[in-house]
Each structure stands twice: as C-alpha cells, then as structure tokens.
Design a protein around this motif. Sequence first.
Motif, PDB file in Angstrom:
ATOM      1  N   LEU A 166       1.229  -2.972  -1.787  1.00 38.40           N
ATOM      2  CA  LEU A 166       0.522  -1.773  -1.332  1.00 38.40           C
ATOM      3  C   LEU A 166       0.040  -0.970  -2.516  1.00 38.40           C
ATOM      4  CD1 LEU A 166       2.380   1.089  -1.668  1.00 38.40           C
ATOM      5  CD2 LEU A 166       3.698  -0.050   0.109  1.00 38.40           C
ATOM      6  N   LEU A 167      -1.068  -0.280  -2.334  1.00 33.62           N
ATOM      7  CA  LEU A 167      -1.637   0.631  -3.324  1.00 33.62           C
ATOM      8  C   LEU A 167      -1.919   1.954  -2.645  1.00 33.62           C
ATOM      9  CD1 LEU A 167      -2.877   1.120  -6.180  1.00 33.62           C
ATOM     10  CD2 LEU A 167      -5.046   0.296  -5.243  1.00 33.62           C
ATOM     11  N   ARG A 168      -1.435   3.055  -3.237  1.00 26.71           N
ATOM     12  CA  ARG A 168      -1.619   4.386  -2.678  1.00 26.71           C
ATOM     13  C   ARG A 168      -2.092   5.347  -3.775  1.00 26.71           C
ATOM     14  NH1 ARG A 168      -1.120   1.626   1.075  1.00 26.71           N
ATOM     15  NH2 ARG A 168       0.322   1.776   2.851  1.00 26.71           N
ATOM     16  N   TYR A 169      -3.275   5.912  -3.570  1.00 34.44           N
ATOM     17  CA  TYR A 169      -3.789   6.933  -4.490  1.00 34.44           C
ATOM     18  C   TYR A 169      -3.347   8.325  -4.024  1.00 34.44           C
ATOM     19  CZ  TYR A 169      -6.971   3.585  -6.729  1.00 34.44           C
ATOM     20  OH  TYR A 169      -7.492   2.527  -7.428  1.00 34.44           O
ATOM     21  N   ASP A 170      -3.229   9.251  -4.980  1.00 37.57           N
ATOM     22  CA  ASP A 170      -2.848  10.620  -4.643  1.00 37.57           C
ATOM     23  C   ASP A 170      -4.010  11.413  -4.056  1.00 37.57           C
ATOM     24  OD1 ASP A 170      -0.446   9.920  -5.690  1.00 37.57           O
ATOM     25  OD2 ASP A 170      -0.412  11.406  -7.304  1.00 37.57           O
ATOM     26  N   GLU A 171      -5.195  11.226  -4.607  1.00 33.88           N
ATOM     27  CA  GLU A 171      -6.363  12.004  -4.194  1.00 33.88           C
ATOM     28  C   GLU A 171      -6.873  11.527  -2.843  1.00 33.88           C
ATOM     29  OE1 GLU A 171      -9.067  14.745  -3.872  1.00 33.88           O
ATOM     30  OE2 GLU A 171      -7.751  14.681  -5.630  1.00 33.88           O
ATOM     31  N   GLU A 172      -7.017  12.452  -1.892  1.00 34.73           N
ATOM     32  CA  GLU A 172      -7.402  12.082  -0.529  1.00 34.73           C
ATOM     33  C   GLU A 172      -8.765  11.415  -0.493  1.00 34.73           C
ATOM     34  OE1 GLU A 172      -8.006  14.147   3.891  1.00 34.73           O
ATOM     35  OE2 GLU A 172      -7.374  15.340   2.162  1.00 34.73           O
ATOM     36  N   GLU A 173      -9.725  11.884  -1.273  1.00 40.36           N
ATOM     37  CA  GLU A 173     -11.066  11.325  -1.245  1.00 40.36           C
ATOM     38  C   GLU A 173     -11.070   9.872  -1.705  1.00 40.36           C
ATOM     39  OE1 GLU A 173     -14.118  12.457  -0.178  1.00 40.36           O
ATOM     40  OE2 GLU A 173     -12.825  13.931   0.783  1.00 40.36           O
ATOM     41  N   VAL A 174     -10.167   9.532  -2.602  1.00 35.83           N
ATOM     42  CA  VAL A 174     -10.064   8.152  -3.077  1.00 35.83           C
ATOM     43  C   VAL A 174      -9.255   7.316  -2.090  1.00 35.83           C
ATOM     44  CG1 VAL A 174      -9.252   6.656  -4.944  1.00 35.83           C
ATOM     45  CG2 VAL A 174     -10.280   8.881  -5.473  1.00 35.83           C
ATOM     46  N   SER A 175      -8.119   7.860  -1.646  1.00 30.71           N
ATOM     47  CA  SER A 175      -7.199   7.086  -0.818  1.00 30.71           C
ATOM     48  C   SER A 175      -7.789   6.710   0.536  1.00 30.71           C
ATOM     49  CB  SER A 175      -5.899   7.865  -0.607  1.00 30.71           C
ATOM     50  OG  SER A 175      -6.117   9.035   0.167  1.00 30.71           O
ATOM     51  N   LYS A 176      -8.710   7.517   1.051  1.00 33.37           N
ATOM     52  CA  LYS A 176      -9.209   7.260   2.407  1.00 33.37           C
ATOM     53  C   LYS A 176     -10.075   6.000   2.509  1.00 33.37           C
ATOM     54  CE  LYS A 176     -13.277  10.306   2.252  1.00 33.37           C
ATOM     55  NZ  LYS A 176     -13.862  11.555   2.806  1.00 33.37           N
ATOM     56  N   THR A 177     -10.466   5.423   1.362  1.00 31.81           N
ATOM     57  CA  THR A 177     -11.187   4.144   1.401  1.00 31.81           C
ATOM     58  C   THR A 177     -10.546   3.066   0.532  1.00 31.81           C
ATOM     59  OG1 THR A 177     -12.671   4.871  -0.385  1.00 31.81           O
ATOM     60  CG2 THR A 177     -13.418   5.223   1.897  1.00 31.81           C
ATOM     61  N   GLU A 178      -9.700   3.429  -0.446  1.00 37.51           N
ATOM     62  CA  GLU A 178      -9.215   2.450  -1.418  1.00 37.51           C
ATOM     63  C   GLU A 178      -7.758   2.045  -1.224  1.00 37.51           C
ATOM     64  OE1 GLU A 178     -11.333   1.007  -3.124  1.00 37.51           O
ATOM     65  OE2 GLU A 178     -12.986   2.401  -2.814  1.00 37.51           O
ATOM     66  N   ASP A 179      -6.945   2.819  -0.490  1.00 39.27           N
ATOM     67  CA  ASP A 179      -5.565   2.404  -0.237  1.00 39.27           C
ATOM     68  C   ASP A 179      -5.548   1.093   0.543  1.00 39.27           C
ATOM     69  OD1 ASP A 179      -4.852   4.720  -1.457  1.00 39.27           O
ATOM     70  OD2 ASP A 179      -3.870   5.627   0.287  1.00 39.27           O
ATOM     71  N   PHE A 180      -4.611   0.201   0.208  1.00 40.16           N
ATOM     72  CA  PHE A 180      -4.548  -1.059   0.953  1.00 40.16           C
ATOM     73  C   PHE A 180      -3.117  -1.550   1.099  1.00 40.16           C
ATOM     74  CE2 PHE A 180      -5.346  -2.765  -3.446  1.00 40.16           C
ATOM     75  CZ  PHE A 180      -4.168  -3.492  -3.591  1.00 40.16           C
ATOM     76  N   ASP A 181      -2.930  -2.447   2.059  1.00 36.71           N
ATOM     77  CA  ASP A 181      -1.701  -3.214   2.256  1.00 36.71           C
ATOM     78  C   ASP A 181      -2.077  -4.685   2.349  1.00 36.71           C
ATOM     79  OD1 ASP A 181       0.932  -1.467   3.121  1.00 36.71           O
ATOM     80  OD2 ASP A 181      -0.942  -0.420   3.596  1.00 36.71           O
ATOM     81  N   ILE A 182      -1.295  -5.531   1.685  1.00 35.25           N
ATOM     82  CA  ILE A 182      -1.499  -6.978   1.738  1.00 35.25           C
ATOM     83  C   ILE A 182      -0.179  -7.633   2.135  1.00 35.25           C
ATOM     84  CG2 ILE A 182      -2.156  -9.062   0.482  1.00 35.25           C
ATOM     85  CD1 ILE A 182      -3.730  -7.296  -1.442  1.00 35.25           C
ATOM     86  N   VAL A 183      -0.211  -8.440   3.183  1.00 42.51           N
ATOM     87  CA  VAL A 183       0.967  -9.173   3.634  1.00 42.51           C
ATOM     88  C   VAL A 183       0.642 -10.665   3.583  1.00 42.51           C
ATOM     89  CG1 VAL A 183       2.590  -9.568   5.506  1.00 42.51           C
ATOM     90  CG2 VAL A 183       1.681  -7.272   5.128  1.00 42.51           C
ATOM     91  N   VAL A 184       1.503 -11.436   2.918  1.00 44.63           N
ATOM     92  CA  VAL A 184       1.276 -12.874   2.742  1.00 44.63           C
ATOM     93  C   VAL A 184       2.549 -13.620   3.122  1.00 44.63           C
ATOM     94  CG1 VAL A 184       0.553 -14.691   1.155  1.00 44.63           C
ATOM     95  CG2 VAL A 184      -0.266 -12.353   0.810  1.00 44.63           C
TER      96      VAL A 184
END
Length: 396
Positions: A166-184
Amino acid sequence: MKWTRWLCVFLVGLVAVQAAQAREGSRPFQVLNRIRAEYDDNIYQETEDKDSSFKLIEEVELRVNLSLDNTFVSLRYRPSFTYWDDRPSDKTDLNHDLDLVLNHQFSPRLGLSLVESLRRGELPELIDGNVVVREKDDFWYNTFNAAVVYRFRPQTQVEVAGRHALLRYDEEEVSKTEDFDIVVGGLTLRHQLVPETAVLGEFRAEQVEYEGPDRGSESLFAGAGVEQIFSPNLMGRARAGYQQKDFNSKEVGSQSVPYGDIALTFLPTPATRISVGAGYSMFETDLYPFASQDRTQIFGSLAYDITARIAFYLTGAYTISEYDSSQAIEKDMVKSGEDNFAQVSTRVTYQVNRSNWIEAGWQFVDFESGVRTVADEQYRANFQRNRVDIGWKTQF
C-alpha cells in the motif's frame, strides 16, 4: 494501530532473548551509524532554473538477528535525518525504514517465511526501490510478504505466496488519485532436474486498486522459468509467461501481453561480481489518468574489491514506461507517449579499521517524459539531477 502493539511485544521479546544470548557470549545486536555531506544540484527536480543545496545526512541503523533451533528472526530499523542548507520550503526531512523477517522450519519438508517492510518518507526521491514515488509529498509505504514452502520430493518443492502493498500520501489532493493497494497471490512449482539446472512453473493473481476515479485492475499470470549454473563463475535465470489484465473501467477493457525477465551473475575473480538483467511486463502506474504502463527495464551492477580495504561499486538502470491513451480513464486529458528514466550510482569505500569506513559516492538521474496533453503540452517536466557525497560509517 494493531501493528504497533504487536511490534512492542516483539521488541520486548527480542530484548529478553538478546539478554539471554548475551550471557552466553553471543551478540545478536548491531548498531551502524552513517553521517555524510552531500551536494544536490536539482533538489526540486526542475527542467530549468534549478535550485541546488548542500545537505547533512545522519542515519542510524539498528539490527537484531536471532538464530534459534528452527527459527530465524531479523529486525532492522533505520531512521534518517537530513538538514538542507538552502531549501526554502523546509530545512529538514525525517525518514524511517523498518524491516522484519521471520523464517521458521516446521519440519525438513515444510517452511514459512514472513517479511514486513515499512517506509515513511518526506518529499521522496523519484523512485524508492521498485515503487514509483514522484509526487512531492510525504508518504507511507508498506509491504507484507508471506510464503509457505513444501518439499514433497528431494528435488521438487511447491511455494504458496501472498503479498500486500500500500501507498498513502499525506496531502489530500495527491492521495485522492495516487494512493493504491496491491494484493497478489500465487503458486510456484520448482524442480531440480540436475545439480546445475532447475525449472519452475508459476501462476499468480493480482489486484490493483487506486483511490478516486477507478483505475483498478485484476491480472492473471502464467509462466515458466529456468535457473542454470553454467560454471562456478557464471549463473543465470530466465522467466517468461503471459499476463491477462482486466481493467475495472469498462472504457479501458482488457489487455493480454507476454512478460519476462532474465538475469546473469558473473564472478570473473574472487574480488569481482558482475550482474546484468532485463525485464518486460505491464505494471502499475503513478501517472494519472493512466490505468497501466508497459515497462521495459535493463539493469546492471559491478562490485570490485580493489584491495583488501578499498571497494568500488557501480549500478545502473534504464527504464522505458510506455503509456497508451486507450488505457486512460479520462481520454480527453492525455495522448499516448513514453517516459525514459536513467539512473547511475557509484560508490568507493575505504575501510580504515575493523569498525570504520570512509565513503564517497555519486548519483545521476535523467528523466525525460514524452507524454503530452491533448493540447500537445508537456504533461510532466523533464529533469536531470546530480548528487555527490562523502561520509563516514562506523559499526558498534
């Protein structure tokens, strides 16, 4: 958070075991300290009017390695503090790296491996390992890997493995499109044909989900590979297969492509190690509004012990990321194009004595983007960046 409570319990256990082993004369605990001065000629990764700065970097690395009867446990924690001499936005960065490894052998045939890696970064670099992090924002990145290996014949074993990232940004404007989860999740069958040759077959399933507009996808991988020892000085491996990727967005649809990678390790002398490789696959992307990228990468490294005290290291990688406008969830924003990324690092170390080293290094990054908007404007900036450092490492 639950993981912090478990970490505290684990650390208390490590201290207890360490104390017991210390009484027996062993030393599982190790501390390393690195301090270095660095010059960075493009701190904001700009095309023109570059801002440069000197900086001081202090890193402490704490390691604990415990080897019990059937269990190996390793803990590594590395906080890093950076002071920038001339960065107007913020003078300091504080980063954290935490890695935990647990291997347990239930029997000669059955084993378990767990690996947890946590990263906390401030104003990150272009790439952190295999994770693309280009946004200028603080972030959390975490991966958890688990694998069970069962050897049902002396030459044959099966591995069932899973991974969550998982990747989580602090800034809301960034996180609302760039945060992700990957399950394999996947299964690998490995068979030793002869002492020099092993073959394997693999099947994997992967799910990628992003925050905001739906760029997610589900993929299936099926492939085969071979590992070969050509001589005591030359080893290699190769893997190839096919990937079927179904995108959540009906406008994007699905795509099927081959994937593969190859790597060679050459040891021409006891003091020299050379590794080279290349790979191609569909990959997750940080570039909104694209839902995927086709990534080709070549890489190499050289490690050479010039003398018993002086060592030289050189690494390099070149990555081509191809973006197709048909895989954009907002097709009126961007055109098809490709990004080219080159990275070279070199380092020389001199061992003063058993516990101290002097280090000097240079890192170069060249990023060129060919992705453009529908109005034919550059979608993100090209840049080059040089960093030169000298420092001192000590081990306690």
